[in-house]
Write a protein that holds these residues in place. Structure first.
Motif, short mmCIF file in Angstrom:
data_model
loop_
_atom_site.label_atom_id
_atom_site.label_comp_id
_atom_site.label_asym_id
_atom_site.label_seq_id
_atom_site.Cartn_x
_atom_site.Cartn_y
_atom_site.Cartn_z
N ARG A 230 -6.35 4.84 -3.09
CA ARG A 230 -6.41 5.88 -2.06
C ARG A 230 -5.72 7.18 -2.43
NH1 ARG A 230 -6.08 3.59 3.82
NH2 ARG A 230 -7.82 2.17 3.69
N HIS B 96 3.53 5.08 4.07
CA HIS B 96 3.33 4.24 5.24
C HIS B 96 1.99 4.50 5.92
CE1 HIS B 96 7.32 2.36 5.65
NE2 HIS B 96 6.72 1.59 6.52
N VAL B 97 1.63 5.76 6.02
CA VAL B 97 0.39 6.09 6.73
C VAL B 97 -0.83 5.84 5.85
CG1 VAL B 97 -0.90 7.96 7.85
CG2 VAL B 97 1.56 7.70 8.27
N ILE B 98 -0.71 6.14 4.56
CA ILE B 98 -1.87 6.05 3.67
C ILE B 98 -2.25 4.59 3.37
CG2 ILE B 98 -2.70 6.53 1.32
CD1 ILE B 98 -1.02 9.11 1.40
N CYS B 99 -1.23 3.73 3.20
CA CYS B 99 -1.53 2.34 2.80
C CYS B 99 -1.85 1.49 4.02
CB CYS B 99 -0.34 1.74 2.05
SG CYS B 99 0.03 2.62 0.52
N ALA B 100 -3.04 0.93 4.05
CA ALA B 100 -3.47 0.15 5.21
C ALA B 100 -3.18 -1.33 5.06
CB ALA B 100 -4.95 0.38 5.48
#
Lengths: 485, 485
Positions: free
Chosen positions: A226, A162-166
Motif C-alpha cells: 500500500r 495505523h490508518v494505512i495498514c488494514a
C-alpha cells in the motif's frame, strides 16, 4: 482465603506483536552504556575510559549542540507570559531583542496558553505558518488543513501506518537499512514489512529495479502493498537523493498506486547537493503532465528534533498530506484526537523552525551565526570521522552527504565471527559491544537497521565534539583486528 | 502514459479498527463549536450567542484557569538557561524567588537540556522524585524503576493496553460511562471491551455484583479477560470511590487474576471525602494478609493535565507498575522506546507537580494561595451548576463529588425523541446539538461515554467562569421542553 496465584501477565502471554518488535537504537548496547555512565558518575569504577560517548542516537543537545537563542528566548516567554509585563527588563537587562517579544506575543495570541490542549491537528495559525513555509520552500501551494502537528515525526509515522495498514496482508515498502521505527511499528501493528535494499555502491541511493523486485515478490506472495517509505536524507545512510531517484519513485508510486511516506526530517542536514522535497517534485511532475499525478498520495514528515534545531526533547513535528481522500483525512483526524494533541510548546517550536528570524530583523544576525556554526561544525566532524574510517583496515565508508550519521561497512576476520557466534551475537553486535567495553563509545550495529546478508556495518552519529573519541575508535579497531587475525 | 487512476486509500480500505473507533469528546459537536467560534471571531454572523463555551473537554487553561506561577517561572528558566546568569535581574526585577532558581538549576543538572531526548522511561531523577511523592502520599515504598513518564496519561493507557492485549480475544473490563479513550484504544487494537455499568443510584460507585456479571458473561463468550479499568475519581461521573469499593475491586482482581488499571488523574479534584489510591489500598491489604496480594498487578496513572495544575498542553504524565513481571516491564520499556521519550519539559512539570514548594520556602505562600483559589473556584462553580440542574425539569444530577465534570440524567419528551430519530441522531445528541446551536455551550452527549439503555445524559465541565452560560442552559432547556411537550 487461597494463597497468592501467579501473575496475570508474563512474557509468553503479552502482545506477541509488541514482543516481536525490535528497536536496537535503545537496545542492549544503549542500556549498557547508561550503566557505564552511572558507574563513571559514582566514581566507583575501573573502566578503561573516562566518558561515555552516546553516538548511538541522533540526540544533538545531549552532546555538544546548543539550542538556538532566539527559539529558547521565545519559549521562555511562552512558558511565563508574565514576563511580557516587564519589557524593559527583558530588553535592557536580559538582552531579549524586540522581535523575540513580538513573536512570543503573537504566538500567545494564537495559542492561548501553552498549557491548554490545542485542536487535535494543531494550532490553526501554526498550521498556516507551516503551509507558508512549504510554499516558500517548494514554490507550490500548501493548505493548512492538510497539515497535522505531531509529537515528533515518530508519532506522525505511527499515525500514518495505523490508518494505512488494514490487516496483516497490508504491506509497506521500507528501505533497508532503515531507521527501525518503521519495522518496529509494523511489527506492533502486525502488518507486513516489504524490505527493499538501498544501493551501497551508488551512495545508498534508491535503485528502482530493486524496489520493483521486492514489490513484485511481495505481491506474488499475496501482500497488499500500500505504501513506500523513503527516508531522505537517509537514516542511517546519510544519502541525499538526486532528482532522478525521486522522480522514479513518484512515477512507480503512481503506476502501482502506492502512498508515498517521505521521511524528510534531515532536510537541512545536507552537505552535498541540495535537498529536494517529494512534495516539490510531485507538484513539478503534475505541472509537466497535468492530471496524471492528481491521485498520487504523499505524506511528508518533518521535525524539530534534527537539523540545526536539534530539539528532540520537545517532541515537535508535523506531516503534510497531499492528494488524500477527505474521508481518509477525517479518520486521521479522529485517530490523532484520541491522544488529544501534540505538545503545544513543541508546536510553537515547529513554528519558530519554519519561520526563523529574517534578514534585517533584530535577532537575525545571532540566529544565522549560531545556525551556521552548527552546520559547519557537523560537516567538519563528519569529515574528520570519515577520514578516520578511511585509515581503518577492513572499513569502507562513503563520503558524508548529510543527516547526522555515517554507516561504514566493516569486514571482520573469521575468528571474530566465530567468537561472536560463541556468544550468540551477530558479528556486528559483537564488534559494537567490544567497542563500547573498550572505549565507552556507543554505536549501533548494522543489524539494527538491516543490511544485506554477508555485509556488516555500524551506525555512528558525528555529533560528539572533540577528536579523542574518534582516535579511540581507530585504536580499538586496530587492536580488535590484531586480536582476531 | 495512462491517465490518473484512483487514490490508493479510501474510507472502505483503511484500517477498519481505526474506522470503528469513536471519540465523541472531539467529535461532530466539538468541530461545529469551533466553526461557531471562528464565525464569531470574524464578526460575520447572526448567531444567537456571543461566545462559545467549550464545556465538552477538561481543558482548564483554555477557559479561566491560570497556570501556577512557581511552575511556569521554573519552566521559563529551563527553556532559557542563560537566564541563570542574570540572577539579580530575575530576583530583583522579575520577582523570581530563590527557590525558583534553585529548582531550575537542579532540574537542569538532572535533565541536561530539555531539548535532548531523555531515557525512554523518563529522566531518572524525575522518576525518583515521583517515587518519593508516592511514598509520602501512600505511606508505602515506591521504586523509581517501576515508574514510566508518558505524554499525558492517555499515552500511558495506550502503552498499557498495547502490551496487555494479545489478540481480539483479550478483554478489558471498562466502566460505563467511561472516558472514551478506553473504548477507542481497544477498537484500534482490535481487542474486546468488556463494559460494566457504574451504579448511578449509588453516586456512580462500582457495584461488584455488576462487575462480576459482566466478567462471567464475557468469559462464557470466550473472552480472555485480562484487566479491569477503574477511573477514580470518575470521568465523566465525578464519583470518588470509598475504601470498600476499592478493596472489593482489588480482591476481585486477585481472585480472577486481573491487572488493575487505575486511572487516577483527578486525584486532587476531590470535593467530598478523600482520595484513596489503589496503590495504598493494595499495599494495605498485602500488609493485612502477607503473601496473598503479591501477584496482583496494578498500573496507576497520573497526569499534569488535570487538578489545580491543569497543564494539558504540556502532555506530561506517568504510570507506576506494581507487582509486574520484570520481563513484561522490559516489553513496556521497549514499546515506549519506539516513540523515544515523553516531552522533557512535560516531565519537568510532573516533577514540579509531585514536589511543589513546601511550607517555609519562598514560593510556598503564593503557590498555596493560587492552588486554593483554583480548588475552591472549581467547587463553587460545580455547586452553582448543580443548583441550576436541580431547577430544570426532567434533569437529575448527584451532588458534585470531584473531577471536573457533572453528568446529569435528562428525561426528554417523546416528541423530542422522535425529532432526533428523524435526524438520525440519538436523543441526547439531538439535545446537545440544539443546546450548542441555541447557546454556544458545547457539552458531550452521554452516548459518547456509554449509558444504560433507556437513559440519557450529557457531560459538562464546570471550568467555565461566570454564571451567564449556566443561565443560558436553564433558559434553553425550558424552551426545548416547551417546544417538544
Amino acid at each position: 482465603m487461597a494463597s497468592s496465584s501467579g501473575r496475570r501477565l508474563n512474557i509468553d502471554n503479552v502482545n506477541p506483536h509488541v514482543r516481536a518488535a525490535k528497536y536496537a537504537v535503545r537496545g542492549e548496547l544503549a542500556v549498557k552504556s547508561e550503566e557505564y555512565r552511572a558507574q563513571l558518575q559514582s566514581g566507583m569504577t575501573d573502566l578503561p575510559f573516562t566518558q561515555v560517548i552516546s553516538a548511538n542516537i541522533g540526540n544533538p543537545q545531549q552532546l555538544d549542540q546548543k539550542p538556538l537563542t532566539f527559539f529558547r528566548q521565545v519559549l521562555s516567554i511562552l512558558e511565563n507570559p508574565a514576563l511580557l509585563e516587564k519589557k524593559d527588563v527583558l530588553v535592557n537587562h536580559l538582552g531579549y531583542k524586540p522581535d523575540v517579544l513580538e513573536r512570543a506575543k503573537r504566538l500567545l495570541k494564537q495559542v492561548g496558553s501553552v498549557g491548554a490542549y490545542s485542536a487535535s491537528n494543531g494550532v490553526p495559525a501554526i498550521r498556516q505558518s507551516i503551509a507558508d513555509f512549504l510554499e516558500r520552500r517548494d514554490g507550490f501551494p500548501a493548505n493548512q488543513a492538510d497539515i497535522y502537528l505531531s509529537a515528533g515525526a515518530s508519532s506522525g509515522v505511527n499515525t500514518l501506518l495505523h490508518v494505512i495498514c488494514a490487516d496483516d496482508k497490508s504491506g509497506i515498502l521500507v528501505p533497508i537499512p532503515q531507521y527501525p521505527l518503521y519495522t518496529a511499528s509494523l511489527s506492533v501493528l502486525n502488518a507486513t514489512c516489504v524490505p527493499y535494499f538501498l544501493d551501497e555502491s551508488k551512495n545508498w541511493g534508491t535503485d528502482l529495479s530493486i524496489i520493483k523486485e521486492s514489490y513484485d515478490k511481495a505481491k506474488a506472495q499475496g501482500t497488499d502493498v500500500r505504501a513506500i517509505v523513503i527516508i531522505n536524507p537517509g537514516n542511517p545512510t546519510g544519502a541525499s537523493l538526486p532528482e532522478e531517484d525521486i522522480r522514479a519513485v513518484i512515477e512507480f508510486a503512481r503506476q502501482e498506486r502506492l502512498v508515498i511516506i517521505a521521511d524528510e526530517v534531515y532536510q537541512t542536514n545536507v552537505f552535498i547537493g541540495e535537498f529536494i522535497s517529494f512534495k516539490r517534485m510531485l507538484r513539478q511532475m503534475a505541472r509537466e503532465k497535468p492530471g496524471v499525478y492528481d491521485n498520487v498520495e504523499l505524506a511528508s514528515l518533518h521535525s524539530v528534533s534534527k537539523g540545526m534545531v536539534g530539539e528532540c526533547g520537545h517532541r515537535g513535528g508535523y506531516f503534510e498530506l497531499v492528494n488524500f481522500d477527505p474521508q481518509v483525512q477525517a479518520e486521521i483526524y479522529k485517530f490523532v484526537s484520541i491522544m488529544l494533541c501534540a505538545p503545544v510548546i513543541g508546536q510553537c517550536l515547529v513554528e519558530l523552525m519554519v519561520n526563523p528570524p529574517k534578514p534585517g530583523e533584530p535577532s537575525y544576525e545571532l540566529y544565522q551565526k549560531e545556525y551556521d556554526a552548527i552546520f559547519y561544525g557537523l560537516k567538519e566532524r563528519a569529515t574528520a570521522l570519515h577520514r578516520a574510517f578511511e585509515q581503518m583496515e577492513g572499513v569502507e565508508c562513503g563520503v558524508p552527504q548529510g543527516s547526522m550519521y555515517l554507516f561504514p561497512t566493516i569486514k571482520l576476520p573469521a575468528k571474530a565471527v566465530q567468537a561472536a557466534a560463541a556468544q550468540g551475537r551477530t558479528p556486528d553486535e559483537f564488534y559494537c559491544m567490544r567497542l563500547l567495553e573498550a572505549t565507552g563509545v556507543c554505536v549501533v550495529p548494522g543489524s539494527g537497521f538491516g543490511q544485506k546478508e554477508g555485509t556488516l556495518h555500524f551506525r555512528t552519529t558525528f555529533l560528539a565534539p572533540g577528536t579523542e573519541w574518534v582516535g579511540s575508535i581507530v585504536k580499538f579497531h586496530k587492536e580488535f583486528m590484531d586480536e582476531f587475525r
